[in-house]
Write a protein that holds these residues in place. Sequence first.
Motif, short mmCIF file in Angstrom:
data_model
loop_
_atom_site.label_atom_id
_atom_site.label_comp_id
_atom_site.label_asym_id
_atom_site.label_seq_id
_atom_site.Cartn_x
_atom_site.Cartn_y
_atom_site.Cartn_z
N LYS A 72 -2.49 3.33 -11.72
CA LYS A 72 -1.48 4.12 -11.01
C LYS A 72 -1.50 5.58 -11.46
N ARG A 91 -4.38 7.16 -9.73
CA ARG A 91 -4.03 7.38 -8.32
C ARG A 91 -3.14 8.60 -8.19
N ASP A 95 -6.33 3.19 -4.74
CA ASP A 95 -5.16 2.50 -4.21
C ASP A 95 -5.49 1.02 -4.00
N LEU A 145 0.28 7.51 1.80
CA LEU A 145 -0.06 8.84 1.32
C LEU A 145 0.36 9.92 2.32
N PRO A 149 0.83 -1.21 0.00
CA PRO A 149 0.00 0.00 0.00
C PRO A 149 0.86 1.26 0.00
N HIS A 150 0.36 2.28 -0.64
CA HIS A 150 1.05 3.57 -0.70
C HIS A 150 0.82 4.33 0.60
N TYR A 203 -9.00 8.37 -3.34
CA TYR A 203 -7.62 7.87 -3.38
C TYR A 203 -7.55 6.46 -2.77
N ASP A 204 -8.18 6.28 -1.62
CA ASP A 204 -8.17 4.97 -0.96
C ASP A 204 -8.78 3.90 -1.86
N VAL A 263 -5.41 -0.66 -7.31
CA VAL A 263 -4.03 -0.88 -7.76
C VAL A 263 -3.46 -2.13 -7.08
N LYS A 320 -3.77 12.06 -6.12
CA LYS A 320 -2.77 12.50 -5.13
C LYS A 320 -2.33 13.94 -5.43
#
Length: 77
Positions: free
Chosen positions: A59, A62, A39, A7, A4-5, A35-36, A42, A66
């Motif tokens: 991506k 996303r 993500d 953020l 997971p990114h 965003y969640d 992705v 962001k």
Amino acid sequence: MPVPHDLYQDLSCSKEDIQQRRANDPHLNALFDKYDTIDGQVLKAEAAAAADDEVKKLKEKRLLIKDEISDKLTARS
């Protein structure tokens, strides 16, 4: 393995600061929710070994979200 990114780290803001801003700005809150969601898509696509083009498009989506979040946070600072 998909990761997971983070953020909050990318935005250089504390989780508490973001939560407070989200509570006071419905549009910002919606952007974080969006965003969640993307993500998660992705991560799911990466875990399923989806086509590179599909993962790349997700991506890119996303990243656009962001960037919009970052712009909104910067405008309020």
